[in-house]
Design an enzyme around this catalytic site. Structure first.
Site, PDB file in Angstrom:
ATOM      1  N   SER A  66      54.930  19.989  48.513  1.00  0.00           N
ATOM      2  CA  SER A  66      54.696  19.156  47.324  1.00  0.00           C
ATOM      3  C   SER A  66      53.311  18.531  47.376  1.00  0.00           C
ATOM      4  CB  SER A  66      55.719  18.016  47.256  1.00  0.00           C
ATOM      5  OG  SER A  66      57.032  18.510  47.236  1.00  0.00           O
TER       6      SER A  66
HETATM    7  N1  SAH Z   1      59.976  18.447  50.852  1.00  0.00           N
HETATM    8  C1  SAH Z   1      59.242  19.693  50.871  1.00  0.00           C
HETATM    9  C2  SAH Z   1      59.160  20.303  49.478  1.00  0.00           C
HETATM   10  C3  SAH Z   1      59.419  21.773  49.538  1.00  0.00           C
HETATM   11  S1  SAH Z   1      59.702  22.596  48.015  1.00  0.00           S
HETATM   12  C4  SAH Z   1      57.878  19.535  51.499  1.00  0.00           C
HETATM   13  O1  SAH Z   1      57.479  18.395  51.803  1.00  0.00           O
HETATM   14  O2  SAH Z   1      57.207  20.517  51.755  1.00  0.00           O
HETATM   15  C5  SAH Z   1      61.450  22.452  47.827  1.00  0.00           C
HETATM   16  C6  SAH Z   1      62.323  23.048  48.892  1.00  0.00           C
HETATM   17  O3  SAH Z   1      63.686  22.861  48.474  1.00  0.00           O
HETATM   18  C7  SAH Z   1      62.173  24.549  49.126  1.00  0.00           C
HETATM   19  O4  SAH Z   1      61.900  24.790  50.474  1.00  0.00           O
HETATM   20  C8  SAH Z   1      63.523  25.137  48.713  1.00  0.00           C
HETATM   21  O5  SAH Z   1      63.921  26.265  49.485  1.00  0.00           O
HETATM   22  C9  SAH Z   1      64.458  23.956  48.925  1.00  0.00           C
HETATM   23  N2  SAH Z   1      65.707  23.981  48.165  1.00  0.00           N
HETATM   24  C10 SAH Z   1      65.908  24.360  46.883  1.00  0.00           C
HETATM   25  N3  SAH Z   1      67.215  24.223  46.556  1.00  0.00           N
HETATM   26  C11 SAH Z   1      67.857  23.737  47.658  1.00  0.00           C
HETATM   27  C12 SAH Z   1      69.219  23.400  47.961  1.00  0.00           C
HETATM   28  N4  SAH Z   1      70.206  23.540  47.073  1.00  0.00           N
HETATM   29  N5  SAH Z   1      69.488  22.929  49.210  1.00  0.00           N
HETATM   30  C13 SAH Z   1      68.517  22.792  50.136  1.00  0.00           C
HETATM   31  N6  SAH Z   1      67.221  23.100  49.909  1.00  0.00           N
HETATM   32  C14 SAH Z   1      66.885  23.571  48.690  1.00  0.00           C
END
Ligand code: SAH
Length: 216
Positions: A66
């Site tokens: 993000s």
């Molecule tokens: N907090 C992260 C943001 C990553 S983007 C950071 O700081 O880098 C969002 C992430 O959510 C992705 O890795 C995706 O695979 C995950 N995601 C999406 N749906 C999800 C779910 N139902 N349960 C767990 N993770 C999920």
């Protein structure tokens, strides 16, 4: 294990990013915490010059880390107090989880992509965040065995506010969640009693979608 390098150039870029976030309205407490977490640790080394741009960046498995402003804004909304139990949905790169841990929280984080879960869990251990508890699973279900949580943060675009997560936050606690389809409205959903929740809306943010079920 030896930590990766965090040199003057990287620290200087990080400081400049904190100034930018300050201008965008992020308060001192969150800036101090984010200054402590080298964001370039969460980048593939070839791209680490981009780590201090205020931009999202692609990571493994078609996901993104993000943008710093988004991490700062969500962290600010959480108003973390030391030792609070925080559940994060979407571990991704691990950067947001590290920022929560650096804020003094006890962090539980769920990722649905196995490859990312494995690599990020290892990375967090190697860079000194072994207290963060990583789980491979479906964030829609939360972590009933570890509930209740003081606060919950979702870092993917959620089509709805998942019912299971509402049941896993303490009364008086809240959920910070971007609701919508890619372009989302950031919401703070406070549990004011066993059965009542109050929603506050903030501005729009972009996220990858929150998907159902686990992925290999
Ligand atoms: N907090 C992260 C943001 C990553 S983007 C950071 O700081 O880098 C969002 C992430 O959510 C992705 O890795 C995706 O695979 C995950 N995601 C999406 N749906 C999800 C779910 N139902 N349960 C767990 N993770 C999920």
């Amino acid at each position: 294990m030896k930590l990766p390098e965090d040199n003057y150039l990287q620290q200087g870029r990080r400081k400049a990013l904190m100034e930018l976030l300050r201008q965008k309205g992020i308060k001192e407490a969150v800036l101090e915490v984010m200054m402590k977490v080298p964001r370039h640790y969460f980048f593939p080394s070839t791209f680490d010059v981009h780590a201090y741009d205020d931009k999202a960046f692609p990571i493994a498995a078609d996901q993104t880390i993000s943008m710093p402003y988004t991490v700062a804004f969500q962290t600010q909304l959480l108003e973390i107090k030391p030792l609070e139990k925080i559940l994060e949905i979407g571990t991704g790169s691990g950067y947001q989880a590290a920022v929560l841990a650096a804020s003094g929280a006890r962090v539980f984080s769920i990722e649905r992509q196995k490859q990312l879960f494995d690599s990020t869990k290892l990375l967090l251990q190697n860079i000194g965040y072994s207290d963060i508890k990583c789980f491979y699973g479906d964030g829609y279900k939360g972590l009933p065995t570890y509930a209740p949580f003081d606060k919950i943060i979702i870092t993917a675009a959620a089509p709805i506010i998942p019912e299971d997560l509402k049941q896993q936050v303490k009364v008086g606690g809240w959920i910070v969640i971007p609701v919508g389809d890619e372009v989302t409205t950031m919401k703070k959903v406070t549990r004011i009693s066993e059965t009542e929740f109050v929603e506050e809306d903030f501005h729009e943010f972009r996220f990858v979608p929150m998907l159902g079920g686990k992925a290999k």
